[in-house]
Motif scaffolding. Structure first.
Motif, PDB file in Angstrom:
ATOM      1  N   ASP A   1      41.559  42.602  46.147  1.00 20.54           N
ATOM      2  CA  ASP A   1      40.504  41.929  46.906  1.00 20.54           C
ATOM      3  C   ASP A   1      39.480  42.918  47.464  1.00 20.54           C
ATOM      4  O   ASP A   1      38.368  42.519  47.831  1.00 20.54           O
ATOM      5  N   TYR A   2      39.850  44.201  47.523  1.00 19.12           N
ATOM      6  CA  TYR A   2      38.959  45.200  48.095  1.00 19.12           C
ATOM      7  C   TYR A   2      38.003  45.807  47.069  1.00 19.12           C
ATOM      8  O   TYR A   2      37.085  46.533  47.421  1.00 19.12           O
ATOM      9  N   SER A   3      38.209  45.503  45.802  1.00 16.36           N
ATOM     10  CA  SER A   3      37.385  46.104  44.754  1.00 16.36           C
ATOM     11  C   SER A   3      35.928  45.666  44.794  1.00 16.36           C
ATOM     12  O   SER A   3      35.025  46.501  44.644  1.00 16.36           O
TER      13      SER A   3
ATOM     14  N   MET B   1      34.147  44.850  47.335  1.00 14.86           N
ATOM     15  CA  MET B   1      33.532  45.548  48.454  1.00 14.86           C
ATOM     16  C   MET B   1      33.240  47.006  48.090  1.00 14.86           C
ATOM     17  O   MET B   1      32.152  47.526  48.361  1.00 14.86           O
ATOM     18  N   THR B   2      34.206  47.665  47.454  1.00  9.00           N
ATOM     19  CA  THR B   2      34.027  49.060  47.055  1.00  9.00           C
ATOM     20  C   THR B   2      32.861  49.200  46.093  1.00  9.00           C
ATOM     21  O   THR B   2      31.998  50.066  46.254  1.00  9.00           O
TER      22      THR B   2
ATOM     23  N   ALA C   1      38.248  52.107  48.855  1.00 10.83           N
ATOM     24  CA  ALA C   1      38.598  51.263  50.002  1.00 10.83           C
ATOM     25  C   ALA C   1      39.742  51.873  50.791  1.00 10.83           C
ATOM     26  O   ALA C   1      40.508  52.691  50.282  1.00 10.83           O
TER      27      ALA C   1
ATOM     28  N   LYS D   1      42.207  50.197  51.747  1.00 10.04           N
ATOM     29  CA  LYS D   1      43.418  49.513  51.308  1.00 10.04           C
ATOM     30  C   LYS D   1      43.277  49.159  49.840  1.00 10.04           C
ATOM     31  O   LYS D   1      42.191  49.240  49.267  1.00 10.04           O
TER      32      LYS D   1
ATOM     33  N   ASN E   1      47.728  45.946  50.258  1.00  8.54           N
ATOM     34  CA  ASN E   1      47.146  45.228  51.398  1.00  8.54           C
ATOM     35  C   ASN E   1      47.987  45.424  52.658  1.00  8.54           C
ATOM     36  O   ASN E   1      48.312  44.486  53.375  1.00  8.54           O
TER      37      ASN E   1
ATOM     38  N   ARG F   1      35.421  49.869  54.438  1.00 11.32           N
ATOM     39  CA  ARG F   1      36.199  48.776  54.996  1.00 11.32           C
ATOM     40  C   ARG F   1      35.236  47.768  55.604  1.00 11.32           C
ATOM     41  O   ARG F   1      34.110  48.113  55.954  1.00 11.32           O
ATOM     42  N   ASP F   2      35.670  46.509  55.705  1.00 14.49           N
ATOM     43  CA  ASP F   2      34.845  45.433  56.230  1.00 14.49           C
ATOM     44  C   ASP F   2      35.076  45.337  57.737  1.00 14.49           C
ATOM     45  O   ASP F   2      36.158  44.972  58.187  1.00 14.49           O
TER      46      ASP F   2
ATOM     47  N   PRO G   1      37.290  40.826  52.035  1.00  9.56           N
ATOM     48  CA  PRO G   1      36.385  41.904  52.451  1.00  9.56           C
ATOM     49  C   PRO G   1      35.119  41.938  51.609  1.00  9.56           C
ATOM     50  O   PRO G   1      35.160  41.727  50.399  1.00  9.56           O
TER      51      PRO G   1
ATOM     52  N   SER H   1      31.089  44.014  51.204  1.00 11.61           N
ATOM     53  CA  SER H   1      30.194  45.089  51.619  1.00 11.61           C
ATOM     54  C   SER H   1      29.075  44.478  52.447  1.00 11.61           C
ATOM     55  O   SER H   1      28.761  43.292  52.314  1.00 11.61           O
TER      56      SER H   1
END
Length: 322
Positions: free
Chosen positions: A15-17, A19-20, A120, A122, A126, A151-152, A166, A168
């Motif tokens: 889920d963080y990809s 955002m990264t 990220a 995480k 997670n 990070r968000d 999350p 960006s």
């Protein structure tokens, strides 16, 4: 004003990809920067295949399976780019490796030699809290390049259990935290460049630490005449003047709207408090402080900030002054 020319974005399709990628591609798009996307297939996903290949070589084509795994991951990354960042479709270099994520990321950094690594805080695990030895923290400690840990800030909580994913966000306020170490001018130059290409406001922050005040008090002559109330205003003015000179030396003296804040207290607590009070969207730090330790020390100010900062942290390369 120093800039980045090559960004390496590390993603694992968690889920963080998005955002990264969002932070990496946003910087790349505003400054025409080359982007390499790195993704590591962890050994836990391929070890069963290796074992099956060893036990039943006639029934399991391990090499074919692994190539298919890489092909599928590249396809997933391309789909993510086409869906969310179509302007970068076909414009990034994608590298897939297998192994222990932190070690393979560091090896790929040595291989492609980027100016900036974006990853990220995480990943797939997670974790609700940082653990010593996690991939993000391991890379943060040992990466010899500038590293942007994203990070968000809207969902950055130790025990966050909501459903919001999350994302960006735009960089509107950037804090450059300096301590007059050898990296100060480099911090200012990097932070100034990021602020310039993103249109963000730059805020230079310095904290007179409690340890420094204690040392001054213990060496004050005559003894027992030290007055913090009288000392701090003069000390802050001297440091403000010195920072103004270093801002000019960093090549960002002509930037409009640069603000300077000088506080006193515990540096980590004060910096994190400034992030909240100034509503910062990113924090720029040097690789080390005055100790200039070759390796990160558990409990250092920079590592504490990395663990607890709710906003992305850009930590410069330890080799920047060499």
């Amino acid at each position: 004003m120093t800039q980045f020319n090559h960004i390496m974005a590390c993603i694992d399709l968690s889920d963080y990809s998005p955002m990264t990628l969002g932070y990496a591609l946003d910087l790349a798009g505003k400054a025409d920067i080359k982007v390499t996307i790195c993704s590591i297939v962890p050994l836990r996903e391929v070890n069963p295949v290796f074992m099956a290949g060893m036990m039943y070589p006639c029934r399991e084509d391990t090499k074919e399976y692994l190539e298919e795994l890489k092909t599928n991951r590249i396809a997933q990354i391309n789909e993510l780019i086409r869906t969310r960042y179509p302007e970068f479709d076909g414009k990034t270099d994608i590298r897939i490796k297998m192994g222990y994520p932190a070690e393979e990321i560091l090896a790929m950094i040595d291989e492609i030699d980027p100016d900036l690594v974006v990853m990220a805080n995480k990943g797939r695990s997670n974790l609700s809290s940082f653990m010593f030895g996690s991939s993000a923290e391991f890379v943060f400690r040992h990466c010899r390049k500038a590293l942007f840990s994203v990070r968000d800030k809207h969902i950055f909580k130790r025990m966050y259990s909501g459903n919001e994913l999350p994302e960006s966000s735009a960089l509107r306020t950037i804090i450059a935290a300096v301590d007059f170490s050898p990296w100060t001018e480099h911090i200012l130059a990097r932070a100034g460049w990021v602020a310039k290409i993103t249109g963000a406001k730059l805020h230079v922050y310095h904290c007179i630490g409690t340890k420094e005040l204690s040392w001054i008090k213990s060496h004050y002559m005559p003894e027992n005449t030290f007055s913090e109330e009288q000392f701090l205003p003069k000390a802050k003015q001297r440091r403000r003047e010195r920072l103004e000179d270093q801002i000019k030396a960093a090549g960002i003296g002509e930037m409009a709207g640069i603000e300077i804040t000088i506080d006193s207290g515990d540096p980590c607590e004060q910096i994190l408090s400034a992030v909240k009070n100034l509503r910062a969207d990113a924090l720029v730090l040097g690789p080390l402080g005055h100790s200039r330790s070759v390796k990160f020390v558990l409990g250092s100010t920079i590592e504490k900030i990395f663990r607890h900062s709710p906003v992305p942290v850009l930590r410069l390369s330890p080799d920047i002054c060499i």
